[in-house]
Enzyme design. Sequence first.
Site, PDB file in Angstrom:
ATOM      1  N   HIS A 159       0.693  -1.135  -0.049  1.00  0.00           N
ATOM      2  CA  HIS A 159       0.007   0.032   0.075  1.00  0.00           C
ATOM      3  C   HIS A 159       0.828   1.397  -0.004  1.00  0.00           C
ATOM      4  O   HIS A 159       0.369   2.375  -0.129  1.00  0.00           O
ATOM      5  CB  HIS A 159      -0.856   0.077   1.229  1.00  0.00           C
ATOM      6  CG  HIS A 159      -1.914  -0.901   1.139  1.00  0.00           C
ATOM      7  ND1 HIS A 159      -2.956  -0.973   2.223  1.00  0.00           N
ATOM      8  CD2 HIS A 159      -2.474  -1.916   0.219  1.00  0.00           C
ATOM      9  CE1 HIS A 159      -3.811  -1.813   1.948  1.00  0.00           C
ATOM     10  NE2 HIS A 159      -3.322  -2.435   0.729  1.00  0.00           N
ATOM     11  N   GLU A 211      -6.101   3.904   2.037  1.00  0.00           N
ATOM     12  CA  GLU A 211      -7.020   3.833   3.058  1.00  0.00           C
ATOM     13  C   GLU A 211      -6.820   5.063   4.178  1.00  0.00           C
ATOM     14  O   GLU A 211      -7.471   4.875   5.171  1.00  0.00           O
ATOM     15  CB  GLU A 211      -6.647   2.335   3.847  1.00  0.00           C
ATOM     16  CG  GLU A 211      -6.968   1.516   2.830  1.00  0.00           C
ATOM     17  CD  GLU A 211      -6.682  -0.052   3.428  1.00  0.00           C
ATOM     18  OE1 GLU A 211      -6.664  -0.105   4.614  1.00  0.00           O
ATOM     19  OE2 GLU A 211      -7.062  -1.076   2.584  1.00  0.00           O
ATOM     20  N   GLU A 297      -2.974  -9.571  11.863  1.00  0.00           N
ATOM     21  CA  GLU A 297      -3.612 -10.241  10.842  1.00  0.00           C
ATOM     22  C   GLU A 297      -2.696 -10.774   9.530  1.00  0.00           C
ATOM     23  O   GLU A 297      -1.446 -10.242   9.519  1.00  0.00           O
ATOM     24  CB  GLU A 297      -4.526  -9.274   9.970  1.00  0.00           C
ATOM     25  CG  GLU A 297      -5.278  -9.620   9.120  1.00  0.00           C
ATOM     26  CD  GLU A 297      -6.044  -8.528   8.169  1.00  0.00           C
ATOM     27  OE1 GLU A 297      -6.355  -8.365   7.252  1.00  0.00           O
ATOM     28  OE2 GLU A 297      -6.498  -7.582   8.978  1.00  0.00           O
ATOM     29  N   LYS A 347     -14.804 -10.221   4.728  1.00  0.00           N
ATOM     30  CA  LYS A 347     -14.926  -9.260   3.339  1.00  0.00           C
ATOM     31  C   LYS A 347     -16.073  -9.822   2.571  1.00  0.00           C
ATOM     32  O   LYS A 347     -15.699 -11.031   2.018  1.00  0.00           O
ATOM     33  CB  LYS A 347     -13.628  -9.069   2.686  1.00  0.00           C
ATOM     34  CG  LYS A 347     -12.522  -8.403   3.391  1.00  0.00           C
ATOM     35  CD  LYS A 347     -11.124  -8.576   2.381  1.00  0.00           C
ATOM     36  CE  LYS A 347     -10.067  -7.632   3.121  1.00  0.00           C
ATOM     37  NZ  LYS A 347      -8.802  -8.016   2.594  1.00  0.00           N
ATOM     38  N   SER A 374     -14.607  -6.166   7.254  1.00  0.00           N
ATOM     39  CA  SER A 374     -13.509  -5.105   6.672  1.00  0.00           C
ATOM     40  C   SER A 374     -13.980  -4.647   5.294  1.00  0.00           C
ATOM     41  O   SER A 374     -14.838  -5.256   4.637  1.00  0.00           O
ATOM     42  CB  SER A 374     -12.286  -6.086   6.498  1.00  0.00           C
ATOM     43  OG  SER A 374     -11.308  -5.266   5.734  1.00  0.00           O
ATOM     44  N   SER A 377      -9.405  -1.935  -0.030  1.00  0.00           N
ATOM     45  CA  SER A 377      -8.618  -0.741  -0.354  1.00  0.00           C
ATOM     46  C   SER A 377      -9.119   0.141  -1.417  1.00  0.00           C
ATOM     47  O   SER A 377      -9.039   1.434  -1.498  1.00  0.00           O
ATOM     48  CB  SER A 377      -7.324  -1.027  -0.730  1.00  0.00           C
ATOM     49  OG  SER A 377      -6.891  -2.111  -1.790  1.00  0.00           O
TER      50      SER A 377
END
Length: 438
Positions: A159, A211, A297, A347, A374, A377
């Site tokens: 990211h 994010e 995670e 998700k 969740s 992105s």
Amino acid sequence: MPISKIHARSVYDSRGNPTVEVDVVTETGLHRAIVPSGASTGQHEAHELRDGDKTQWGGKGVLKAVKNVNETIGPALIKENIDVKDQSKVDEFLNKLDGTANKSNLGANAILGVSLAVAKAGAAEKGVPLYAHISDLAGTKKPYVLPVPFQNVLNGGSHAGGRLAFQEFMIVPDSAPSFSEALRQGAEVYQKLKALAKKKYGQSAGNVGDEGGVAPDIQTAEEALDLITEAIEQAGYTGKIKIAMDVASSEFYKADVKKYDLDFKNPESDPSKWLTYEQLADLYKSLAAKYPIVSIEDPFAEDDWEAWSYFYKTSDFQIVGDDLTVTNPGRIKKAIELKSCNALLLKVNQIGTLTESIQAAKDSYADNWGVMVSHRSGETEDVTIADIAVGLRSGQIKTGAPCRSERLAKLNQILRIEEELGENAVYAGSKFRTAVNL
């Protein structure tokens, strides 16, 4: 109540990539859902259908998925005349229509858009908020539980630039008395962190990632954790705000040698410094001893099952499976049997329907796992996951930093739900992993 119209169109997500929006029209009006998409996607996820035409949107168009809704799914579902309140029947029909295990025929993005829009229509027909309808579908008890917002304030990995390997560092306001207070604490720490990043790393360090987190040119996890710890201290929340990490380690796993390369963004990375899973596990434990880490995670790669089971046996914080489990019932079952982790990252677009998402959460709860709902992105203004987190009593939601409208949209929706429910809701707080039992 029958559906009179189903219409899909191509819209844009927060990264400027096309995504699918679906309108479902019934007597109660128009009900709309937009589908998100991820950057680091697990190979076991439901299939997101992209056009692959490099002359448009770099191959990322969703016109095929849109066409599948408008020409195949829509007409078939309207003809079937299923009650919109009967979510499981609708989703079962969608899966049957697709006919593949991973939704690759019609596309998970096409199917999910319809599934979520139908859920909104079902709630409207019952005359209840979406979270209440989801609570009914899942059979969760009352009072409602408002989730702890895991706020991704500092980005690394895929990211961000910089050499930092771990993808997300989150702040966890689990000592706050309410959701709104938790969000205030998070926002205050975030402002301090942004100012600190600019001061230490230059003006551009205040720039935000996909994010909403800052992405300074940080080299190591310790450096990132020190910066966050300092921001928490400056905001006056030492001891009150915890930290969580999403390592996204599949991104730097060298499968051929079964090692992890923390310098994976450097083409000249030195193989002698790559870590075995035992060495990486020791690194996590040393970080957890030094910093207030409550959740990690994807500490290991999505198919390195041995590493997950080894780590699970020897650590006492929340271990969240994302790439490992990809919200897939079969993978969750395997993770439970192998004792690989103790929480699921939920998700909805990894599995592709609301019913299967609810089932994934229930399977996880049944084995005393936590469930963290969740975002992805590539997000949009759609706030469905906020209602899902509340409706499922998941107790934890991960939807970015308190920055960028597509992230705040979800957090603001939970503020509204908190206000609406008043005394009929409790904040999960430090019990976020067992919130379903509160």
